[in-house]
Design an enzyme around this catalytic site. Sequence first.
Site, PDB file in Angstrom:
ATOM      1  N   SER A 133      41.723  36.496  47.734  1.00 45.35           N
ATOM      2  CA  SER A 133      40.670  35.742  47.806  1.00 45.35           C
ATOM      3  C   SER A 133      40.792  34.152  47.527  1.00 45.35           C
ATOM      4  O   SER A 133      41.871  33.884  46.926  1.00 45.35           O
ATOM      5  CB  SER A 133      39.568  36.229  46.850  1.00 45.35           C
ATOM      6  OG  SER A 133      38.563  34.992  46.540  1.00 45.35           O
TER       7      SER A 133
ATOM      8  N   TYR B  35      38.551  36.915  37.254  1.00 43.78           N
ATOM      9  CA  TYR B  35      38.738  36.961  38.811  1.00 43.78           C
ATOM     10  C   TYR B  35      39.617  35.959  39.484  1.00 43.78           C
ATOM     11  O   TYR B  35      40.541  36.526  40.195  1.00 43.78           O
ATOM     12  CB  TYR B  35      37.096  36.613  39.413  1.00 43.78           C
ATOM     13  CG  TYR B  35      37.133  36.887  41.075  1.00 43.78           C
ATOM     14  CD1 TYR B  35      36.841  38.078  41.627  1.00 43.78           C
ATOM     15  CD2 TYR B  35      37.311  35.687  41.659  1.00 43.78           C
ATOM     16  CE1 TYR B  35      36.930  38.338  42.916  1.00 43.78           C
ATOM     17  CE2 TYR B  35      37.500  35.841  43.228  1.00 43.78           C
ATOM     18  CZ  TYR B  35      37.218  37.183  43.801  1.00 43.78           C
ATOM     19  OH  TYR B  35      37.201  37.275  44.972  1.00 43.78           O
TER      20      TYR B  35
ATOM     21  N   LYS C  45      43.144  37.328  41.157  1.00 44.97           N
ATOM     22  CA  LYS C  45      43.525  36.970  42.851  1.00 44.97           C
ATOM     23  C   LYS C  45      44.736  36.142  42.472  1.00 44.97           C
ATOM     24  O   LYS C  45      45.671  36.327  43.601  1.00 44.97           O
ATOM     25  CB  LYS C  45      42.433  36.174  43.269  1.00 44.97           C
ATOM     26  CG  LYS C  45      41.099  37.291  43.467  1.00 44.97           C
ATOM     27  CD  LYS C  45      41.428  38.337  44.033  1.00 44.97           C
ATOM     28  CE  LYS C  45      40.118  39.185  44.327  1.00 44.97           C
ATOM     29  NZ  LYS C  45      40.492  40.686  44.832  1.00 44.97           N
TER      30      LYS C  45
END
Length: 281
Positions: A151, A163, A167
């Site tokens: 992402s 998050y 990633k």
Amino acid sequence: MDLTGRVAVVTGASRGVGKGIAIELGAAGATVYVTGRSTEPGPLPGTVGETAAAVTEAGGTGIAVACDHRDDEQIAALFTRIAEEQSGLDILVNNVFSSPDLAQWVGRPFWELPVGAWDQVVGLGTRAHYVASVHAVPLMPAGGMIVNLSSPGAAEYQTNVVYGVGKAATDKMTADMAVELKARAVSVFSIWPGLVRTEFLLAAARTTDDGRRVLDFPDGRVFEVGLAESPRFIGRGVVALATDPARLDRTGGVETTAGLAERYGFTDVDGSTPPASAQVG
């Protein structure tokens, strides 16, 4: 884009991005092992059996495997089965990701989150991708390919700290795997999709007064669902990479779905080319 005779694994393929990728690999003629925990219908539609059937209907051979990617033994058993049933493994797509609490953690500072947030995002994400790759590589001939779904959150703040860490770690893992795998002529890529019309997204969207479907983020951003990619658009990017004889020259890099579409000349299932961003506010 012919993958007849090729064998692939797509993890986390009960629904969403994984399902779209599996179907497109099937449409190109591949045998596709689809994994996931969903063997019975739940709150969201989709099971591994339904995806496997869709792969076969598209022209490939779909094989459903119930697998919890939090369990290293189940992952190992998956690849042992493939070694027994096939002559090798050509493509691994590491897509599995499940963070059921992520939506309520969007934009919240890390010191207010439970420490277990790390394990949800990094554990059933980056770590699961690593473990699957460990077992997949010994089965791969020269020309094999690994794809890790990532992402833009790897490069900019999105959602929250864990998050972004997950990633960014995925992209770094991709780059370093490429170094070690190049001598085996196995390529590795991270793919960044745009906003994707998954079952979860459609369930969370609202309808505006003028009839548009939009998704609201807690940080104030608004995305228009009509501009989002279908899950099969990402799958077409994976197939394009898998059939590119020069892909080893690009190994270790990050590929966006929009960039893949421009390079290889494919469109989404409705003939459109989704924009790089569906953000409208």
